[in-house]
Scaffold this motif. Structure first.
Motif, PDB file in Angstrom:
ATOM      1  N   UNK A  79       0.815  -1.216   0.000  1.00  0.00           N
ATOM      2  CA  UNK A  79       0.000   0.000   0.000  1.00  0.00           C
ATOM      3  C   UNK A  79       0.850   1.269   0.000  1.00  0.00           C
ATOM      4  N   UNK A  80       2.041   1.212   0.600  1.00  0.00           N
ATOM      5  CA  UNK A  80       2.893   2.407   0.675  1.00  0.00           C
ATOM      6  C   UNK A  80       4.052   2.360  -0.330  1.00  0.00           C
ATOM      7  N   UNK A  81       4.071   1.354  -1.197  1.00  0.00           N
ATOM      8  CA  UNK A  81       5.142   1.212  -2.199  1.00  0.00           C
ATOM      9  C   UNK A  81       4.761   2.064  -3.414  1.00  0.00           C
ATOM     10  N   UNK A 109      -2.719   2.940  -5.810  1.00  0.00           N
ATOM     11  CA  UNK A 109      -3.437   1.804  -5.229  1.00  0.00           C
ATOM     12  C   UNK A 109      -4.412   2.245  -4.151  1.00  0.00           C
ATOM     13  N   UNK A 110      -4.001   3.177  -3.300  1.00  0.00           N
ATOM     14  CA  UNK A 110      -4.855   3.674  -2.220  1.00  0.00           C
ATOM     15  C   UNK A 110      -4.760   5.194  -2.168  1.00  0.00           C
ATOM     16  N   UNK A 111      -5.683   5.794  -1.447  1.00  0.00           N
ATOM     17  CA  UNK A 111      -5.674   7.249  -1.281  1.00  0.00           C
ATOM     18  C   UNK A 111      -4.579   7.657  -0.299  1.00  0.00           C
ATOM     19  N   UNK A 112      -4.272   8.941  -0.269  1.00  0.00           N
ATOM     20  CA  UNK A 112      -3.236   9.439   0.639  1.00  0.00           C
ATOM     21  C   UNK A 112      -3.594   9.173   2.103  1.00  0.00           C
ATOM     22  N   UNK A 113      -4.836   9.428   2.564  1.00  0.00           N
ATOM     23  CA  UNK A 113      -5.176   9.110   3.963  1.00  0.00           C
ATOM     24  C   UNK A 113      -5.005   7.622   4.288  1.00  0.00           C
ATOM     25  N   UNK A 114      -5.407   6.765   3.347  1.00  0.00           N
ATOM     26  CA  UNK A 114      -5.243   5.325   3.573  1.00  0.00           C
ATOM     27  C   UNK A 114      -3.774   4.938   3.601  1.00  0.00           C
ATOM     28  N   UNK A 115      -2.972   5.602   2.781  1.00  0.00           N
ATOM     29  CA  UNK A 115      -1.540   5.313   2.776  1.00  0.00           C
ATOM     30  C   UNK A 115      -0.902   5.706   4.109  1.00  0.00           C
TER      31      UNK A 115
END
Length: 227
Positions: free
Chosen positions: A146-148, A155-161
């Motif tokens: 998710x943070x790669x 893949x995910x939004x900034x808040x989710x990251x």
């Protein structure tokens, strides 16, 4: 007698003195690959965690190399643990003996082996490390992807990251603690490290710590000899 406590490769190597094969070469190679990869991940992760520890990146040839290498080391760790998980999961399922072992944890710490139940190949402490490492590695893999951002930028939004980064850091700290516990237990229980270096243990060690496993291996060896 139940045959669920030993693997196919477990057997008596010698009877005078009694030596038992406990881990095959592939298992030992996989174990040390996981151990070395975990240490490298911890060092590079600590370097990212605080500017005070950034000097650790010199072990990897600098910050850029450490940042590039860290996620790939994570993939090596995940694959390695998957292989060992598939191989060892049947022997690490919870059993009634484990509950008794936990209730006598004080006797475990005092090494009063005569008060403990006879055990198969692994005790409850070893099983805890097995399952805890598996869960934490799975968490680290999921949050790591998710943070790669280099390969999965959308893949995910900034808040989710950001949440994934928090979960990744928390899982890494817990894994560090479990890793230290595992190393301490291996050193504290004399004769254990030999199993992962030579692949074998003495009959006295097996009788003291994993008597049920010893009986199973000895019984199978007698049957093979008689046949």
């Amino acid at each position: 007698m139940s045959r669920e406590y030993s693997e196919a490769g477990d057997h008596l190597v010698s009877r005078q003195p009694v030596i038992l094969s406990r881990y095959r070469w592939f298992t030992r190679l996989n174990h040390w690959t996981i151990a070395i990869t975990t240490i490298l991940l911890m060092l590079s992760g600590l370097a990212f965690y605080s500017p005070a520890l950034y000097g650790l990146t010199a072990l990897f040839g600098g910050g850029q190399n450490a940042r590039w290498l860290h996620p790939f080391l994570g993939l090596v760790l995940a694959v390695g643990y998957l292989l060992i998980f598939i191989q060892l999961v049947p022997r690490n399922l919870p059993r009634r003996d484990d509950v008794v072992w936990v209730k006598h944890i004080r006797d475990v710490m005092d090494q009063n082996e005569e008060k403990l139940p006879t055990l198969g190949k692994y005790n409850a402490g070893q099983k805890f490390v097995f399952w805890a490492m598996g869960l934490l590695i799975l968490t680290l893999l999921g949050t790591g992807i998710m943070i790669w951002q280099e390969y999965f930028p959308d893949l995910v939004s900034i808040p989710d990251r950001r949440l994934a980064m928090l979960a990744h850091s928390a899982a890494a700290i817990l894994m560090l603690l479990v890793f230290i516990l595992h190393v301490y237990a291996a050193i504290w229980t004399r004769g254990t490290i030999r199993a992962m270096t030579r692949g074998s243990v003495t009959g006295g060690w097996a009788f003291r710590h994993h008597r049920k496993w010893l009986r199973e291996v000895a019984g199978r060896s007698r049957r093979e000899t008689s046949n």
